[in-house]
Design a protein around this motif. Structure first.
Motif, PDB file in Angstrom:
ATOM      1  N   TYR A 193       2.342   0.130   7.393  1.00 45.65           N
ATOM      2  CA  TYR A 193       2.772   0.468   8.753  1.00 45.65           C
ATOM      3  C   TYR A 193       1.692   0.100   9.782  1.00 45.65           C
ATOM      4  CZ  TYR A 193       3.485   3.088  12.993  1.00 45.65           C
ATOM      5  OH  TYR A 193       3.591   3.417  14.309  1.00 45.65           O
ATOM      6  N   GLU A 194       0.459   0.574   9.565  1.00 44.32           N
ATOM      7  CA  GLU A 194      -0.597   0.390  10.578  1.00 44.32           C
ATOM      8  C   GLU A 194      -1.109  -1.052  10.616  1.00 44.32           C
ATOM      9  OE1 GLU A 194      -5.064   2.094  11.281  1.00 44.32           O
ATOM     10  OE2 GLU A 194      -3.529   3.549  10.719  1.00 44.32           O
ATOM     11  N   GLN A 195      -1.296  -1.658   9.438  1.00 48.22           N
ATOM     12  CA  GLN A 195      -1.699  -3.065   9.304  1.00 48.22           C
ATOM     13  C   GLN A 195      -3.078  -3.357   9.901  1.00 48.22           C
ATOM     14  OE1 GLN A 195       1.587  -5.701  10.423  1.00 48.22           O
ATOM     15  NE2 GLN A 195       3.055  -4.102   9.814  1.00 48.22           N
TER      16      GLN A 195
ATOM     17  N   ILE B 170       2.321  -9.747   2.324  1.00 48.26           N
ATOM     18  CA  ILE B 170       3.280 -10.738   1.820  1.00 48.26           C
ATOM     19  C   ILE B 170       4.657 -10.111   1.580  1.00 48.26           C
ATOM     20  CG2 ILE B 170       2.834 -10.461  -0.672  1.00 48.26           C
ATOM     21  CD1 ILE B 170       2.902 -13.541  -0.888  1.00 48.26           C
ATOM     22  N   ASN B 171       4.701  -8.773   1.453  1.00 46.62           N
ATOM     23  CA  ASN B 171       5.969  -8.088   1.199  1.00 46.62           C
ATOM     24  C   ASN B 171       6.685  -7.645   2.478  1.00 46.62           C
ATOM     25  OD1 ASN B 171       6.541  -7.510  -1.847  1.00 46.62           O
ATOM     26  ND2 ASN B 171       4.318  -7.323  -1.606  1.00 46.62           N
ATOM     27  N   LEU B 172       6.090  -7.893   3.633  1.00 45.59           N
ATOM     28  CA  LEU B 172       6.717  -7.495   4.893  1.00 45.59           C
ATOM     29  C   LEU B 172       7.598  -8.619   5.439  1.00 45.59           C
ATOM     30  CD1 LEU B 172       3.778  -5.715   6.781  1.00 45.59           C
ATOM     31  CD2 LEU B 172       5.409  -4.734   5.146  1.00 45.59           C
ATOM     32  N   GLU B 173       8.720  -8.228   6.044  1.00 47.24           N
ATOM     33  CA  GLU B 173       9.541  -9.213   6.758  1.00 47.24           C
ATOM     34  C   GLU B 173       8.832  -9.569   8.073  1.00 47.24           C
ATOM     35  OE1 GLU B 173      12.170 -10.459   5.424  1.00 47.24           O
ATOM     36  OE2 GLU B 173      12.288  -9.064   3.726  1.00 47.24           O
ATOM     37  N   GLU B 174       9.194 -10.714   8.636  1.00 50.62           N
ATOM     38  CA  GLU B 174       8.495 -11.179   9.837  1.00 50.62           C
ATOM     39  C   GLU B 174       8.583 -10.172  10.975  1.00 50.62           C
ATOM     40  OE1 GLU B 174       8.993 -15.016  12.634  1.00 50.62           O
ATOM     41  OE2 GLU B 174       8.353 -15.450  10.584  1.00 50.62           O
ATOM     42  N   ASP B 175       9.758  -9.500  11.113  1.00 52.61           N
ATOM     43  CA  ASP B 175       9.903  -8.554  12.226  1.00 52.61           C
ATOM     44  C   ASP B 175       9.123  -7.253  12.001  1.00 52.61           C
ATOM     45  OD1 ASP B 175      11.428  -7.425  10.245  1.00 52.61           O
ATOM     46  OD2 ASP B 175      13.261  -7.250  11.426  1.00 52.61           O
ATOM     47  N   GLU B 176       8.531  -7.076  10.806  1.00 47.89           N
ATOM     48  CA  GLU B 176       7.702  -5.895  10.533  1.00 47.89           C
ATOM     49  C   GLU B 176       6.216  -6.185  10.762  1.00 47.89           C
ATOM     50  OE1 GLU B 176       9.690  -3.486   6.942  1.00 47.89           O
ATOM     51  OE2 GLU B 176       9.284  -5.577   6.417  1.00 47.89           O
ATOM     52  N   VAL B 177       5.848  -7.447  10.871  1.00 48.54           N
ATOM     53  CA  VAL B 177       4.438  -7.832  11.008  1.00 48.54           C
ATOM     54  C   VAL B 177       3.998  -7.612  12.452  1.00 48.54           C
ATOM     55  CG1 VAL B 177       2.767  -9.710  10.793  1.00 48.54           C
ATOM     56  CG2 VAL B 177       4.636  -9.491   9.120  1.00 48.54           C
ATOM     57  N   LYS B 178       2.886  -6.911  12.634  1.00 47.24           N
ATOM     58  CA  LYS B 178       2.438  -6.567  13.986  1.00 47.24           C
ATOM     59  C   LYS B 178       1.654  -7.684  14.658  1.00 47.24           C
ATOM     60  CE  LYS B 178       2.656  -1.573  13.557  1.00 47.24           C
ATOM     61  NZ  LYS B 178       2.006  -0.272  13.725  1.00 47.24           N
ATOM     62  N   ASN B 179       0.974  -8.517  13.858  1.00 46.19           N
ATOM     63  CA  ASN B 179       0.200  -9.613  14.451  1.00 46.19           C
ATOM     64  C   ASN B 179       0.627 -10.934  13.815  1.00 46.19           C
ATOM     65  OD1 ASN B 179      -1.605 -11.347  15.593  1.00 46.19           O
ATOM     66  ND2 ASN B 179      -3.457 -10.261  14.914  1.00 46.19           N
TER      67      ASN B 179
END
Length: 748
Positions: A467-469, A478-487
Motif C-alpha cells: 500500500y505505502e510503497q 511486480i504483483n501490483l497492477e499499473e493503477d495501484e502503483v504510486k510512482n
C-alpha cells in the motif's frame, strides 16, 4: 504514589478493614483519573487477595466490574449483586464460547461485527486470539484464511479449532481441495497462500503478528506476506482482522482505503513487574567475555531461587540455547545432589530415533526444556505441551518465543541482548519478550528480570509496502497492477515494465527475487544446449544435476545478508546424501563417523599433506580434535536439525520449484523436452513420506510413526480420509507404535 501503593501491596503482610478500604478507595479514584493504573492495582490486589479483608469483597467485586475485567469475577467466584451490574456481566459473556470477555475484548468484538475491518495492537496478555475462535464458533463466515508466521503456531491453532470440524474443513496443506458442503478454514503461512490454486470466495482473512508485513523489521518473508494479503483483498474484497502487539500506528491512509479502524489498547489482565539485574552488575556484565561465568552464575542462582515458578530464558541463538541449558543442567545436578529422573514419553523415542546420549534427555529429566527454530516440529510442540502442563520448570529459547508459539511463564529472563550474533534486541522485541511474563487466567502478575539495559523506547509504526510503497521491493511491486502503483515514473517500476509478459508471469508466480530469476532464465538459455542433461532431469537427480541446480539457487536466490556459512559444496553433498539414504538419522550417524575418522587421521598425519582432498580431511580433523565424542554428537545433531528445517523443508524445495518452472519455460520456448523436478522436490520437503500420509507431519506426528502407518493405511486412500481412518479404526493402538508415537496420534 502508584508505585508506592504497588510496593505496599506486594510487601505488606496483612491489610486490616480500614487499610483495605483505603486501598480500594484509592483504586476507585484512579478508575476515573487513570484507568490503566487502576487496572494494574486491581490485578495486584487479586494476586495478593488473601492479604485483604474478605468482608470488603463486595467492594472489590465492584472495582473489578468497573474496569471491565469480567473473566476475573468468574475466576474468583465473586458475585455481582445489583441488577444493572448483572445485566452488564451477561452482556460480556460470549455468544458462542463458555467464557466471559473483558471490556476491551467486547469492544473489539463489536468492531469486528461491524462493517469495519480491524487492525489491532494489544499486549500479549490481552486475549486477541480468543476472538479468532469466537468468529469460527459463530459460523458467521463460510471461508476463512488464518495466516500465522510459523507452522508451530498454525498447528496450535488447528488443535484449538478441530472441535469445529463438523462446520468446517480445516485445510493445512496446499494439496487439499476445499469442501463444497461446509465451510473451509485455511491455516496457512503466507507462502502457502501464494502457492494455493483452489480458493473459493474468501469471506474473512486473519493475519496474526501482522507487523511482519513491514519492510523495516528485516523479515525475509515480508514480501510473501504482502503478496498474500494484497492478492486476497484484491481478488475477494474480504473482511480482515490484523492483530499484533505493541504497535503505535500503521501506514497513513491504509485504514481509509480499506474501510478499517486501527485500534490500540494497553489493557492487560496481567501486570508485569520489572527487576533490574543489570545495574547491580553493570561493570562485569559489560565485559561479557571476561566475566562470562560470573553472569551465568547470577542467572543460575536466580533460576534456582525461583524454582517453584516457571521461567523462560531468552537466548540469542540455538547455540546459546544448547550451551546455557546444558550448563544450567550441570549446575542444577551439583546443587540439588538428588538426581531427578522425570519420565517423559518422548525419551524412549529419542533413544530409538536419535541417540540415548543426546543431552535433551538429561535436560528433560531435570525439568529443563529448549525451544528454537532448529528442532523438529513434533519435538518443539511436545516440549511446549510439557511446559504448559507445568511438567517443566525452565524453558531456554530464542526469538521463537516472541513469534513462534503461544506460551508464557511467571518469570521471563532477558539474558542475551541480541538476535543472532549482531542484531540488537530493540524495544519492540523487548516488549514482546516481556509480554510472555505471567500467564493469562493463571497468573495475575509476572516478572521480567533484565540482564541487559532496556532498549530505548521508540515509536513502532508498521509500514505496509504493497500500500505505502516507500520502500517497496521488486517482489511486491511486480504483483501490483499499473493503477495501484504510486510512482509510475520510478526507475524501479520502469525496470519491471521492461520484463516480457510471459517471463513476468513466471516470476510473479514464483514469488522470489525478481533479478535472481531473470539471471537464472538467462543462464539456462545460455546453457540449455551444452548442459541439457544437467538441466532437464526428472524424478531423482544425479550428483552433477543437483549440483548445477543448487548452485543456481545459491548464486541467484539468496537474499542479501543471508548466512552462507554452510557453503554450497557441503549443501550439495548433504542434500544428495539425504536423497540417497532418505533418513536424517543416517546423515547424523554418517557425519559423526566421518568426523571421528578425520580426527584420527589428523592425529596420525600432521605433516607433508599435499593432496587437496586430504587437506580438507586434515583441517576438519584439526577443528574437532579437542572435542569429546559426545560434544561432536551434540553439534552434529543440532547442525543436521537446522539443515533439515531451513534447507530441506524450506529453501531447497522452493529453489527447485523456481528453477523447475524456469527450465520448463526455456525448453518450451525452444521446442525441446523439459525436465520435471516435482517428484524429488516433494520427497525432500516431506521427509520421503508416502504422499497421502504427508498431511500427518503438519499435525506434529513424527515421521517414524508415519512410516509405521504405511503398513496400515492403503496407498490409494485420499489424504482427507487418513485421519478419519486412524480415528475410526483406532490404528494408534497397534503394538508397533512407541508410547510417544501413540500419544501423538491420539492427539490428532
Amino acid at each position: 504514589m502508584i508505585e508506592e501503593l504497588l510496593l505496599e501491596i506486594q510487601n505488606k503482610e496483612k491489610f486490616d478493614f480500614e487499610e483495605t478500604f483505603e486501598v480500594y478507595k484509592e483504586c476507585s479514584r484512579l478508575i476515573i483519573d487513570d484507568e490503566t493504573s487502576a487496572q494494574k492495582i486491581i490485578v495486584n490486589i487479586l494476586e495478593e487477595k488473601e492479604k485483604f479483608e474478605p468482608a470488603l469483597n463486595n467492594v472489590l467485586t465492584d472495582l473489578i466490574e468497573a474496569v471491565g475485567f469480567y473473566p476475573y469475577l468468574a475466576k474468583e467466584n465473586l458475585q455481582l449483586d445489583s441488577t444493572d451490574s448483572l445485566i452488564r456481566q451477561v452482556y460480556h459473556h460470549s455468544d458462542n464460547l463458555d467464557k466471559f470477555l473483558h471490556e476491551d475484548q467486547k469492544h473489539l468484538l463489536s468492531l469486528l461485527n461491524s462493517e469495519k475491518n480491524v487492525v489491532v495492537s494489544a499486549p500479549t496478555s490481552f486475549g486477541k486470539s480468543l476472538l479468532i475462535e469466537e468468529f469460527v464458533a459463530s459460523d458467521k463466515f463460510k471461508n476463512i484464511i488464518i495466516i500465522q508466521p510459523t507452522l508451530a503456531l498454525l498447528d496450535e491453532t488447528r488443535r484449538k479449532l478441530k472441535k469445529y470440524d463438523e462446520k468446517y474443513k480445516i485445510i493445512v496443506r496446499t494439496s487439499q481441495e476445499p469442501s463444497s458442503e461446509k465451510g473451509n478454514i485455511y491455516l496457512f503461512t503466507a507462502e502457502r497462500v501464494n502457492e494455493y490454486k483452489e480458493f473459493p470466495h474468501i469471506d474473512f482473512i486473519i493475519i496474526d503478528e501482522f507487523y511482519k508485513l513491514s519492510s523495516q523489521r528485516d523479515d525475509e518473508r515480508a514480501d510473501s506476506l504482502n503478496n498474500a494479503l494484497h492478492y486476497i483483498l484484491k481478488t475477494f474484497n474480504s473482511k480482515f482482522y490484523l492483530l499484533g502487539p505493541n504497535i503505535d500506528n500503521i501506514s497513513e491512509g491504509f485504514v481509509e482505503k480499506y474501510n478499517a479502524v486501527f485500534y490500540k489498547t494497553k489493557s492487560s489482565l496481567v501486570d508485569v513487574k520489572t527487576i533490574d539485574i543489570y545495574s547491580k552488575h553493570k561493570e562485569k556484565f559489560d565485559k561479557p567475555r571476561k566475566f562470562k561465568e560470573y553472569k551465568e552464575k547470577i542467572l543460575f542462582d536466580l533460576l534456582l531461587e525461583h524454582k517453584n515458578n516457571q521461567s523462560i530464558i531468552y537466548c540469542s541463538s540455538p547455540n546459546r540455547v544448547r550451551y546455557l541449558s546444558n550448563e544450567f543442567c550441570s549446575y542444577l545436578t551439583d546443587k540439588l545432589q538428588d538426581n531427578q529422573n522425570n519420565d517423559f514419553d518422548i525419551i524412549q523415542w529419542i533413544n530409538e530415533n536419535i541417540s540415548k546420549d543426546w543431552s535433551l534427555i538429561k535436560l528433560l529429566q531435570n525439568k529443563i526444556g529448549i525451544h528454537d527454530g532448529a528442532l523438529q516440529k513434533h519435538i518443539t510442540s511436545t516440549i511446549i505441551d510439557y511446559f504448559n502442563k507445568g511438567e517443566l520448570n525452565y524453558l531456554f529459547c530464542t526469538t521463537t518465543i516472541i513469534e513462534g508459539v503461544n506460551t508464557s511463564a511467571k518469570n521471563i529472563i532477558f539474558f542475551d541482548k541480541t538476535k543472532g550474533l549482531n542484531t540488537l534486541i530493540d524495544y519492540f522485541d523487548y516488549s514482546n519478550i516481556k509480554g510472555r511474563a505471567g500467564r493469562l487466567m493463571i497468573h495475575y502478575t509476572g516478572t521480567i528480570f533484565n540482564f541487559n539495559p532496556v532498549p530505548p523506547n521508540e515509536q513502532v509504526i508498521i509500514d505496509i509496502p504493497f500500500y505505502e510503497q516507500n520502500p517497496i521491493s521488486d517482489e511486491v511491486l511486480i504483483n501490483l497492477e499499473e493503477d495501484e502503483v504510486k510512482n509510475l515514473d520510478s526507475e524501479q517500476y520502469e525496470r519491471i515494465k521492461q520484463i516480457p509478459t510471459v517471463e513476468k508471469e513466471i516470476i510473479k508466480r514464483n514469488g522470489v527475487q525478481v533479478n535472481g530469476q531473470r539471471n537464472i532464465i538467462e543462464t539456462i538459455r545460455e546453457d540449455i544446449n551444452t548442459k541439457y542433461d544437467l538441466i532437464t532431469w526428472t524424478r531423482n537427480p544425479n550428483y552433477a544435476q543437483l549440483n548445477y541446480c543448487l548452485n543456481l539457487g545459491w548464486k541467484f536466490l539468496m537474499k542479501k545478508g543471508e548466512s552462507k556459512s554452510l557453503g554450497i559444496g557441503r549443501l550439495v553433498n548433504k542434500t544428495f546424501n539425504y536423497g540417497l539414504h532418505q533418513s536424517l538419522g543416517r546423515l547424523i550417524n554418517s557425519d559423526i563417523g566421518y568426523i571421528i575418522e578425520c580426527v584420527e587421521y589428523y592425529n596420525q598425519h600432521k605433516e607433508n599433506i599435499t593432496d587437496e582432498v586430504i587437506k580438507n580431511k586434515f583441517s576438519f580433523g584439526k577443528r574437532y580434535n579437542d572435542k569429546f565424542e559426545l560434544e561432536i554428537m551434540e553439534e552434529v545433531i543440532m547442525t543436521n536439525f537446522q539443515i533439515q528445517k531451513h534447507w530441506f523443508q524450506y529453501k531447497i524445495p522452493k529453489w527447485l520449484s523456481v528453477i523447475n518452472s524456469i527450465q520448463e519455460f526455456v525448453c518450451n520456448e525452444k521446442g525441446i523436452r523439459a525436465g520435471n523436478y516435482s517428484f524429488y522436490t516433494n520427497l525432500i520437503e516431506n521427509e520421503f513420506l508416502r504422499e497421502n500420509l504427508t498431511i500427518l507431519s503438519e499435525f506434529g506426528i513424527p515421521s517414524s510413526a508415519i512410516r509405521k502407518l504405511e503398513k496400515l493405511i492403503p496407498e490409494n486412500m485420499l489424504q482427507d480420509d487418513v485421519i478419519k481412518s486412524i480415528r475410526k479404526n483406532r490404528l494408534y493402538e497397534n503394538s508397533d507404535f512407541l508410547e510417544y508415537e501413540r500419544n501423538k496420534l491420539k492427539e490428532t
